[in-house]
Design a protein around this motif. Structure first.
Motif, PDB file in Angstrom:
ATOM      1  N   SER A  58       0.825  -1.213   0.000  1.00 35.29           N
ATOM      2  CA  SER A  58       0.000   0.000   0.000  1.00 35.29           C
ATOM      3  C   SER A  58       0.857   1.261   0.000  1.00 35.29           C
ATOM      4  CB  SER A  58      -0.952   0.008   1.205  1.00 35.29           C
ATOM      5  OG  SER A  58      -1.810  -1.118   1.159  1.00 35.29           O
ATOM      6  N   GLY A  59       2.027   1.170  -0.669  1.00 39.21           N
ATOM      7  CA  GLY A  59       2.862   2.345  -0.895  1.00 39.21           C
ATOM      8  C   GLY A  59       3.737   2.787   0.254  1.00 39.21           C
ATOM      9  N   LYS A  60       3.857   1.964   1.322  1.00 42.70           N
ATOM     10  CA  LYS A  60       4.724   2.378   2.432  1.00 42.70           C
ATOM     11  C   LYS A  60       5.289   1.145   3.139  1.00 42.70           C
ATOM     12  CE  LYS A  60       0.742   2.868   5.553  1.00 42.70           C
ATOM     13  NZ  LYS A  60      -0.007   3.788   6.437  1.00 42.70           N
ATOM     14  N   GLY A  61       6.513   1.288   3.691  1.00 45.89           N
ATOM     15  CA  GLY A  61       7.114   0.185   4.424  1.00 45.89           C
ATOM     16  C   GLY A  61       8.621   0.155   4.305  1.00 45.89           C
ATOM     17  N   ASN A  62       9.232  -0.847   4.929  1.00 46.20           N
ATOM     18  CA  ASN A  62      10.684  -1.035   4.930  1.00 46.20           C
ATOM     19  C   ASN A  62      11.019  -2.305   4.149  1.00 46.20           C
ATOM     20  OD1 ASN A  62      11.254   1.237   6.598  1.00 46.20           O
ATOM     21  ND2 ASN A  62      10.646   0.046   8.390  1.00 46.20           N
ATOM     22  N   VAL A  63      11.841  -2.160   3.142  1.00 45.66           N
ATOM     23  CA  VAL A  63      12.102  -3.236   2.189  1.00 45.66           C
ATOM     24  C   VAL A  63      13.578  -3.608   2.182  1.00 45.66           C
ATOM     25  CG1 VAL A  63      12.122  -3.778  -0.292  1.00 45.66           C
ATOM     26  CG2 VAL A  63      10.163  -2.604   0.714  1.00 45.66           C
ATOM     27  N   VAL A  64      13.853  -4.915   2.035  1.00 44.69           N
ATOM     28  CA  VAL A  64      15.219  -5.384   1.805  1.00 44.69           C
ATOM     29  C   VAL A  64      15.283  -6.031   0.427  1.00 44.69           C
ATOM     30  CG1 VAL A  64      15.709  -5.721   4.251  1.00 44.69           C
ATOM     31  CG2 VAL A  64      14.847  -7.634   2.906  1.00 44.69           C
ATOM     32  N   VAL A  65      16.465  -5.977  -0.170  1.00 43.74           N
ATOM     33  CA  VAL A  65      16.680  -6.524  -1.507  1.00 43.74           C
ATOM     34  C   VAL A  65      17.732  -7.622  -1.427  1.00 43.74           C
ATOM     35  CG1 VAL A  65      17.444  -6.022  -3.855  1.00 43.74           C
ATOM     36  CG2 VAL A  65      16.093  -4.319  -2.595  1.00 43.74           C
ATOM     37  N   LEU A  66      17.379  -8.811  -1.930  1.00 44.28           N
ATOM     38  CA  LEU A  66      18.333  -9.913  -2.047  1.00 44.28           C
ATOM     39  C   LEU A  66      18.846  -9.932  -3.475  1.00 44.28           C
ATOM     40  CD1 LEU A  66      16.595 -12.777  -0.019  1.00 44.28           C
ATOM     41  CD2 LEU A  66      18.138 -10.979   0.779  1.00 44.28           C
ATOM     42  N   GLN A  67      20.122  -9.623  -3.629  1.00 43.98           N
ATOM     43  CA  GLN A  67      20.732  -9.533  -4.953  1.00 43.98           C
ATOM     44  C   GLN A  67      21.316 -10.879  -5.368  1.00 43.98           C
ATOM     45  OE1 GLN A  67      23.354  -6.414  -3.512  1.00 43.98           O
ATOM     46  NE2 GLN A  67      22.401  -4.939  -4.885  1.00 43.98           N
ATOM     47  N   GLY A  68      21.466 -11.058  -6.673  1.00 45.75           N
ATOM     48  CA  GLY A  68      22.011 -12.305  -7.192  1.00 45.75           C
ATOM     49  C   GLY A  68      23.522 -12.328  -7.174  1.00 45.75           C
TER      50      GLY A  68
ATOM     51  N   ASN B  29      15.810 -13.607  -7.666  1.00 47.01           N
ATOM     52  CA  ASN B  29      15.295 -14.849  -8.262  1.00 47.01           C
ATOM     53  C   ASN B  29      14.424 -15.576  -7.249  1.00 47.01           C
ATOM     54  OD1 ASN B  29      17.107 -16.267  -6.596  1.00 47.01           O
ATOM     55  ND2 ASN B  29      17.753 -17.651  -8.225  1.00 47.01           N
ATOM     56  N   ASP B  30      13.683 -16.556  -7.725  1.00 41.16           N
ATOM     57  CA  ASP B  30      12.757 -17.275  -6.852  1.00 41.16           C
ATOM     58  C   ASP B  30      13.471 -18.105  -5.799  1.00 41.16           C
ATOM     59  OD1 ASP B  30      10.530 -16.238  -8.086  1.00 41.16           O
ATOM     60  OD2 ASP B  30      10.152 -17.998  -9.338  1.00 41.16           O
ATOM     61  N   GLU B  31      14.640 -18.639  -6.125  1.00 43.10           N
ATOM     62  CA  GLU B  31      15.356 -19.449  -5.143  1.00 43.10           C
ATOM     63  C   GLU B  31      15.688 -18.629  -3.897  1.00 43.10           C
ATOM     64  OE1 GLU B  31      16.500 -23.087  -5.340  1.00 43.10           O
ATOM     65  OE2 GLU B  31      14.552 -22.626  -6.223  1.00 43.10           O
ATOM     66  N   MET B  32      16.178 -17.415  -4.077  1.00 43.08           N
ATOM     67  CA  MET B  32      16.464 -16.561  -2.920  1.00 43.08           C
ATOM     68  C   MET B  32      15.176 -16.161  -2.207  1.00 43.08           C
ATOM     69  SD  MET B  32      19.610 -14.108  -4.142  1.00 43.08           S
ATOM     70  CE  MET B  32      18.662 -13.292  -5.427  1.00 43.08           C
ATOM     71  N   ALA B  33      14.119 -15.913  -2.985  1.00 39.38           N
ATOM     72  CA  ALA B  33      12.835 -15.564  -2.382  1.00 39.38           C
ATOM     73  C   ALA B  33      12.317 -16.710  -1.518  1.00 39.38           C
ATOM     74  CB  ALA B  33      11.818 -15.220  -3.471  1.00 39.38           C
ATOM     75  N   LEU B  34      12.474 -17.932  -2.018  1.00 38.61           N
ATOM     76  CA  LEU B  34      12.021 -19.101  -1.251  1.00 38.61           C
ATOM     77  C   LEU B  34      12.850 -19.286   0.016  1.00 38.61           C
ATOM     78  CD1 LEU B  34      11.435 -21.410  -4.313  1.00 38.61           C
ATOM     79  CD2 LEU B  34       9.656 -20.634  -2.744  1.00 38.61           C
ATOM     80  N   GLY B  35      14.138 -18.976  -0.053  1.00 41.98           N
ATOM     81  CA  GLY B  35      14.976 -19.005   1.132  1.00 41.98           C
ATOM     82  C   GLY B  35      14.539 -17.960   2.144  1.00 41.98           C
TER      83      GLY B  35
ATOM     84  N   GLN C 192      18.161 -17.957   2.606  1.00 42.29           N
ATOM     85  CA  GLN C 192      17.645 -18.173   3.966  1.00 42.29           C
ATOM     86  C   GLN C 192      18.605 -17.614   5.003  1.00 42.29           C
ATOM     87  OE1 GLN C 192      16.777 -22.277   4.918  1.00 42.29           O
ATOM     88  NE2 GLN C 192      15.919 -21.777   6.909  1.00 42.29           N
ATOM     89  N   ASP C 193      19.906 -17.878   4.822  1.00 43.50           N
ATOM     90  CA  ASP C 193      20.907 -17.393   5.785  1.00 43.50           C
ATOM     91  C   ASP C 193      20.955 -15.861   5.811  1.00 43.50           C
ATOM     92  OD1 ASP C 193      21.560 -19.976   6.442  1.00 43.50           O
ATOM     93  OD2 ASP C 193      23.346 -20.056   5.168  1.00 43.50           O
ATOM     94  N   VAL C 194      20.996 -15.269   4.617  1.00 46.04           N
ATOM     95  CA  VAL C 194      21.057 -13.804   4.540  1.00 46.04           C
ATOM     96  C   VAL C 194      19.810 -13.185   5.151  1.00 46.04           C
ATOM     97  CG1 VAL C 194      21.013 -11.848   2.934  1.00 46.04           C
ATOM     98  CG2 VAL C 194      22.626 -13.734   2.566  1.00 46.04           C
ATOM     99  N   MET C 195      18.644 -13.767   4.846  1.00 46.49           N
ATOM    100  CA  MET C 195      17.402 -13.217   5.370  1.00 46.49           C
ATOM    101  C   MET C 195      17.326 -13.356   6.890  1.00 46.49           C
ATOM    102  SD  MET C 195      14.837 -11.596   4.127  1.00 46.49           S
ATOM    103  CE  MET C 195      13.706 -10.709   5.181  1.00 46.49           C
ATOM    104  N   THR C 196      17.809 -14.463   7.418  1.00 47.80           N
ATOM    105  CA  THR C 196      17.826 -14.659   8.872  1.00 47.80           C
ATOM    106  C   THR C 196      18.626 -13.552   9.542  1.00 47.80           C
ATOM    107  OG1 THR C 196      17.604 -17.058   8.660  1.00 47.80           O
ATOM    108  CG2 THR C 196      18.516 -16.228  10.727  1.00 47.80           C
ATOM    109  N   ASN C 197      19.780 -13.221   8.973  1.00 46.05           N
ATOM    110  CA  ASN C 197      20.611 -12.152   9.528  1.00 46.05           C
ATOM    111  C   ASN C 197      19.945 -10.785   9.382  1.00 46.05           C
ATOM    112  OD1 ASN C 197      22.658 -13.931  10.253  1.00 46.05           O
ATOM    113  ND2 ASN C 197      23.690 -13.755   8.282  1.00 46.05           N
ATOM    114  N   LEU C 198      19.283 -10.563   8.239  1.00 48.58           N
ATOM    115  CA  LEU C 198      18.629  -9.277   8.022  1.00 48.58           C
ATOM    116  C   LEU C 198      17.456  -9.071   8.987  1.00 48.58           C
ATOM    117  CD1 LEU C 198      18.639  -9.095   4.115  1.00 48.58           C
ATOM    118  CD2 LEU C 198      19.933  -7.645   5.681  1.00 48.58           C
TER     119      LEU C 198
END
Length: 308
Positions: free
Chosen positions: A149-159, A219-225, A199-205
């Motif tokens: 809805s146009g607001k929030g805090n976002v993280v980006v998982l890069q390839g 990519n979907d693999e990182m999204a699934l992690g 999964q590891d990176v997201m856990t730390n974030l």
């Protein structure tokens, strides 16, 4: 290494919908080498399958090698194809810059190189067949903003660092999310297009930024992690948008744990690469670039996508 060499006998059966050569366009003993960045990623398995199906239909010999995300190994594979005097090489680069010398050597030997899904930097290729990754990144940003809805805090998982697809998707996302001033990108980190690393990176974030409300993964693999790391927060408190449209990614969209994925068509990329490699090997003119369409997969339309 896989060797795929089948001659077509009789009846027409089609991959016309995939843009591959028409039945009867048999190319005899023409040999093509293909180096794939990794076959541990389901996306590139689909890419390989599309290439093999197109080779089958055209009666060409397609040798497929797996670089296992090792740029040095991939350079050796391309050099070996050059020594074997294949008629064309299809290349899905591990590192768009590092592969340039091997590509240049193939070109000097008169062997056309088709770059597929990712581009090559620093050396000429006969053609690049890709999705529009910048446009896909923007599309992912727009959908994530909608989900938030146009607001929030976002993280980006890069390839993977060095992969053109990673750079382009990130660039597109950055440009797209800039239109939403109430959304803040609070972290960017590479997870190498890998589910376990995601999964590891997201856990730390999550530990560093407990107020995360959105995730864009290249990519979907990182999204699934990331979804695994988020647990029951995924799809509820935290919206996740992936990229590729792999079977597992589509299933996650259907389940509601992934909000959306920017769906590519890896089988079509593979078949188009083979079709145009055959033309290049025969000395026929081909365009310098081919853009394969992308489409956003959401819960509303996920049933339209293959999930096998």
């Amino acid at each position: 290494m896989r060797v795929f060499a089948i001659l077509i006998f009789g009846g027409a059966f089609g991959l016309a919908a995939c843009g591959s050569p028409v039945a009867g366009d048999v190319s005899g003993d023409l040999a093509i080498g293909m180096s794939v960045s990794t076959l541990s990623n389901p996306y590139f398995v689909q890419f390989r399958d599309g290439a093999e199906a197109a080779a089958h239909l055209s009666g060409v010999k397609l040798t497929v090698t797996d670089a296992d995300n090792d740029s040095s190994r991939q350079a050796d594979q391309v050099r070996n194809f050059t020594k074997q005097r294949v008629k064309a090489i299809i290349l899905n680069p591990v590192d768009s810059d590092a592969i340039a010398p091997a590509v240049k050597a193939a070109g000097q030997a008169g062997i056309p190189v088709i770059a597929a899904d990712r581009s090559v930097k620093g050396s000429e290729v006969a053609q690049t067949v890709t999705s529009d990754n910048v446009a896909g990144g923007k599309l992912g940003a727009q959908e994530l903003a909608k989900q938030l809805s146009g607001k929030g805090n976002v993280v980006v998982l890069q390839g993977a660092v060095g992969a053109s697809a990673s750079r382009d998707r990130d660039r597109g996302f950055t440009a797209g999310i800039a239109a939403y001033p109430k959304i803040k990108v609070i972290a960017r980190q590479s997870a190498d297009f890998n589910r376990a690393k995601g999964q590891d990176v997201m856990t730390n974030l999550i530990q560093r930024h407990p107020d995360i409300t959105g995730v864009f993964a290249s990519n979907d693999e990182m999204a699934l992690g990331a979804i695994q790391a988020l647990g029951n927060r995924a799809g509820r408190q935290v919206k996740v948008v992936g990229f590729d449209g792999t079977p597992d990614g589509i299933k996650a969209v259907q389940a509601g744990t992934m909000a959306a994925t920017v769906a590519q068509q890896p089988r079509l990329i593979g078949s188009r690469a083979v079709k145009n490699a055959i033309k290049a090997a025969k000395g026929q003119a081909i365009p310098k670039s081919v853009a394969v369409p992308i489409k956003l997969a959401t819960k509303d339309n996920a049933d339209e996508f293959w999930t096998f």
